[in-house]
Design a protein around this motif. Structure first.
Motif, PDB file in Angstrom:
ATOM      1  N   PHE A   2       0.836  -1.198   0.000  1.00  0.00           N
ATOM      2  CA  PHE A   2       0.000   0.000   0.000  1.00  0.00           C
ATOM      3  C   PHE A   2       0.877   1.257   0.000  1.00  0.00           C
ATOM      4  CE2 PHE A   2      -2.521   3.325   1.994  1.00  0.00           C
ATOM      5  CZ  PHE A   2      -3.698   3.241   1.259  1.00  0.00           C
ATOM      6  N   SER A   7      -0.699   8.530   0.224  1.00  0.00           N
ATOM      7  CA  SER A   7      -2.134   8.385   0.505  1.00  0.00           C
ATOM      8  C   SER A   7      -2.647   9.338   1.576  1.00  0.00           C
ATOM      9  CB  SER A   7      -2.438   6.948   0.931  1.00  0.00           C
ATOM     10  OG  SER A   7      -2.190   6.057  -0.135  1.00  0.00           O
ATOM     11  N   GLN A  28     -11.051   6.702   6.798  1.00  0.00           N
ATOM     12  CA  GLN A  28     -11.654   6.752   5.466  1.00  0.00           C
ATOM     13  C   GLN A  28     -11.095   5.633   4.572  1.00  0.00           C
ATOM     14  OE1 GLN A  28     -14.170   8.754   4.793  1.00  0.00           O
ATOM     15  NE2 GLN A  28     -14.389   7.891   2.733  1.00  0.00           N
ATOM     16  N   LEU A  29      -9.808   5.405   4.641  1.00  0.00           N
ATOM     17  CA  LEU A  29      -9.188   4.336   3.841  1.00  0.00           C
ATOM     18  C   LEU A  29      -9.700   2.962   4.261  1.00  0.00           C
ATOM     19  CD1 LEU A  29      -5.515   5.688   3.778  1.00  0.00           C
ATOM     20  CD2 LEU A  29      -7.064   5.526   1.817  1.00  0.00           C
ATOM     21  N   GLU A  32     -13.276   2.616   2.978  1.00  0.00           N
ATOM     22  CA  GLU A  32     -13.288   2.398   1.527  1.00  0.00           C
ATOM     23  C   GLU A  32     -12.669   1.053   1.140  1.00  0.00           C
ATOM     24  OE1 GLU A  32     -11.218   5.775   0.035  1.00  0.00           O
ATOM     25  OE2 GLU A  32     -12.897   7.161   0.358  1.00  0.00           O
ATOM     26  N   GLN A  33     -12.241   0.265   2.155  1.00  0.00           N
ATOM     27  CA  GLN A  33     -11.687  -1.068   1.961  1.00  0.00           C
ATOM     28  C   GLN A  33     -10.332  -1.051   1.238  1.00  0.00           C
ATOM     29  OE1 GLN A  33     -14.739  -3.620   0.235  1.00  0.00           O
ATOM     30  NE2 GLN A  33     -16.327  -2.482   1.346  1.00  0.00           N
ATOM     31  N   LYS A  34      -9.725   0.123   1.218  1.00  0.00           N
ATOM     32  CA  LYS A  34      -8.371   0.198   0.667  1.00  0.00           C
ATOM     33  C   LYS A  34      -7.371  -0.360   1.683  1.00  0.00           C
ATOM     34  CE  LYS A  34      -9.452   4.109  -2.327  1.00  0.00           C
ATOM     35  NZ  LYS A  34      -9.242   5.544  -2.616  1.00  0.00           N
ATOM     36  N   LEU A  35      -7.753  -0.360   2.930  1.00  0.00           N
ATOM     37  CA  LEU A  35      -6.993  -1.014   3.991  1.00  0.00           C
ATOM     38  C   LEU A  35      -7.937  -2.027   4.645  1.00  0.00           C
ATOM     39  CD1 LEU A  35      -5.131   2.008   5.664  1.00  0.00           C
ATOM     40  CD2 LEU A  35      -4.131   0.219   4.229  1.00  0.00           C
ATOM     41  N   PRO A  36      -8.037  -3.228   4.100  1.00  0.00           N
ATOM     42  CA  PRO A  36      -8.979  -4.228   4.614  1.00  0.00           C
ATOM     43  C   PRO A  36      -8.546  -4.771   5.976  1.00  0.00           C
ATOM     44  CG  PRO A  36      -7.650  -5.151   2.846  1.00  0.00           C
ATOM     45  CD  PRO A  36      -7.311  -3.707   2.908  1.00  0.00           C
ATOM     46  N   THR A  39      -4.874  -5.902   7.667  1.00  0.00           N
ATOM     47  CA  THR A  39      -3.752  -5.250   6.975  1.00  0.00           C
ATOM     48  C   THR A  39      -2.752  -4.745   8.010  1.00  0.00           C
ATOM     49  OG1 THR A  39      -5.162  -4.541   5.155  1.00  0.00           O
ATOM     50  CG2 THR A  39      -3.084  -3.353   5.449  1.00  0.00           C
ATOM     51  N   GLU A  92     -20.297   2.188  -5.178  1.00  0.00           N
ATOM     52  CA  GLU A  92     -19.043   2.670  -5.734  1.00  0.00           C
ATOM     53  C   GLU A  92     -19.180   4.141  -6.094  1.00  0.00           C
ATOM     54  OE1 GLU A  92     -15.891   1.710  -9.367  1.00  0.00           O
ATOM     55  OE2 GLU A  92     -17.603   0.385  -8.973  1.00  0.00           O
TER      56      GLU A  92
END
Length: 494
Positions: A2, A7, A28-29, A32-36, A39, A92
């Motif tokens: 990542f 970011s 927020q990340l 948004e599942q950018k950091l599931p 992680t 989305e």
């Protein structure tokens, strides 16, 4: 891997601490599942170097995220996005659906077609017709502010900052009793007074206590639209009766009473809304006698008692009420300025007690400090001085407005010069429609608004209320000028 370095955007110029900026962006990340979940996050030193911030800032941010439950620290392994964090199901994002996301809900809720509202975005180049409101520019704001400051500077002010009585401030209730008994001929005590946030709250509370589905209430064939809407919301049956030059026709009310039980009559006795006519003395007595004979309530909305130009104010129905049938509603909002939400409901003690209990559900209490301010404002005589001042100004504006309206627009409208109040009742020649007028007026930067609210009985009378009190003399000239351009443009197009 990542891209942690790119970011995050941290701004040292704003007041929000860096650790909170970092925490909020982490959240927020994660959302948004950018950091599931699970992680692994960089160590505090590593992230501090990547973002060029102090390590303590990262530590504080991680501590905050752990406290909120977004991340977890695992001994000898490091810091991770919380493993038990469920995925947030989101649509989305795209620019095309951004607006709809903000305007639509993701759940079902009940809508009521009775209520309609439109937000008016003010434009200084545009003139807006109103149906009779006071001029806020004449508000004695310095006197009110001075009184407010004096109250808030008192040592005991903290006694008024907590939860207090849903009936309203005790001092204001006492002051209002004396004031209304003296000026309106009432014979009431403090126990008969409930402070409200304006006349509309009084109407709503009254309808809550008087009306259920199928109950009958009588109004004039022309009526205050917000009151009609309130009664419709209660699913009451609204029986409309004629209104003439002497006000609501009480013989028609008697005819209804002989056929069926009615629960209430709503009346604006002083200046009928919207036509501005005054209920005659004969009909006042008749209506009071009917209420006693047939056991119904009279909701008397005395919305502009103070403004009379040709004679002294006529005493309200409530001043002659010896049987407890009249619910008297008024406010200082229209007299001073609509922003000051201070009104009153006056009725029998048992009705006031029940209204206070019902009010508590939706509005625990009023603004105690504002109510104290108006208690002093009334008691000191400042309210009476304000009324005397604006009465002279509004009379001049009425005379100018009516003279110009008659001179420039006589071919298009019929109206009577009102004896009081802050508006005229203008009936448009039936050769024209208000739909035409509204559309054409917009071209001349004149906004008329919803004309249909003046004919909720669908009588096709072609009339609307037009206020004059809130316009200066220069604004009245400009308003009539734009109205004239509108009407002649329509005439020339036919």
């Amino acid at each position: 891997m990542f891209p942690f370095k790119t970011s995050f955007t941290l701004d040292r110029k704003i007041s929000k601490p860096l650790y909170l900026q970092l925490s909020n962006q982490f959240i927020q990340l994660i959302k948004e599942q950018k950091l599931p979940p699970k992680t692994k996050l960089p160590g505090s030193r590593t992230l501090a170097e990547l973002l060029n911030i102090h390590r303590k800032t990262v530590v504080a941010s991680y501590d905050e995220l752990i406290l909120q439950g977004w991340i977890e620290s695992v001994a000898k392994k490091g810091t991770f996005v919380h493993s038990n964090l469920p995925l947030l199901h989101q649509t989305e994002f795209s620019k095309s659906n951004f607006t709809s996301e903000k305007q639509k809900t993701g759940f079902f809720f009940y809508k009521n077609e009775v209520f309609t509202s439109k937000n008016i975005i003010k434009d200084e180049a545009v003139m807006y017709l109103n149906d009779g409101v006071s001029d806020g520019r004449l508000t004695p704001i310095e006197e009110i502010a001075r009184t407010y400051r004096r109250i808030t500077n008192k040592k005991n002010v903290f006694n008024h900052l907590g939860y207090n009585s849903p009936y309203g401030n005790e001092k204001l209730r006492g002051v209002l009793v004396n004031y209304l008994n003296e000026t309106r001929g009432l014979q009431v005590a403090k126990e008969n007074v409930l402070i409200t946030r304006g006349s509309q709250m009084g109407i709503w509370l009254s309808s809550q206590l008087l009306l259920k589905k199928g109950d009958v209430i009588v109004t004039g064939e022309t009526n205050y639209a917000s009151a009609t809407t309130t009664f419709k919301n209660q699913q009451a049956i609204i029986k409309i009766v004629e209104v003439d030059e002497n006000g609501i026709v009480t013989d028609n009310i008697e005819a209804i009473c002989k056929k069926q039980q009615i629960k209430a009559v709503y009346v604006t006795s002083h200046h009928h809304h919207p036509t501005t006519v005054t209920l005659s003395a004969e009909r006042r007595i008749h209506l009071l006698n009917l209420s006693t004979q047939y056991n119904f309530a009279i909701i008397e909305d005395d919305y502009d008692y103070d403004f009379n130009y040709n004679h002294a104010p006529i005493l309200p129905l409530k001043s002659h009420d010896t049987n407890g049938n009249v619910i008297y509603i008024g406010s200082v909002c229209k007299t001073v300025a609509p922003v000051f939400r201070v009104g009153y409901l006056i009725a029998s003690k048992e009705f006031v007690d029940e209204a206070a209990s019902r009010r508590k559900i939706v509005d625990r209490q009023g603004d105690e400090l504002l109510e104290l301010t108006f208690a002093d404002f009334i008691h000191s005589g400042d309210l009476d001085r304000h009324i005397r001042k604006v009465m002279k100004i509004y009379k001049q504006r009425r005379d100018l407005f009516c003279n110009l309206f008659s001179k420039e627009l006589n071919a298009f409208f019929q109206f009577e010069k009102p004896k009081g109040g802050m508006a005229i009742w203008a009936i448009l020649n039936k050769k024209y429609s208000w739909k035409q007028v509204v559309k054409e007026a917009q071209k001349h930067k004149l906004i008329i608004g919803d004309f249909n609210r003046y004919d909720m009985g669908n009588l096709k009378h072609n009339g609307i209320r037009i206020g004059f009190a809130s316009y200066t003399e220069a604004e009245i000239y400009e308003l009539i000028f734009r109205f004239k351009k509108t009407m002649f443009a329509i005439k020339d197009s036919l």
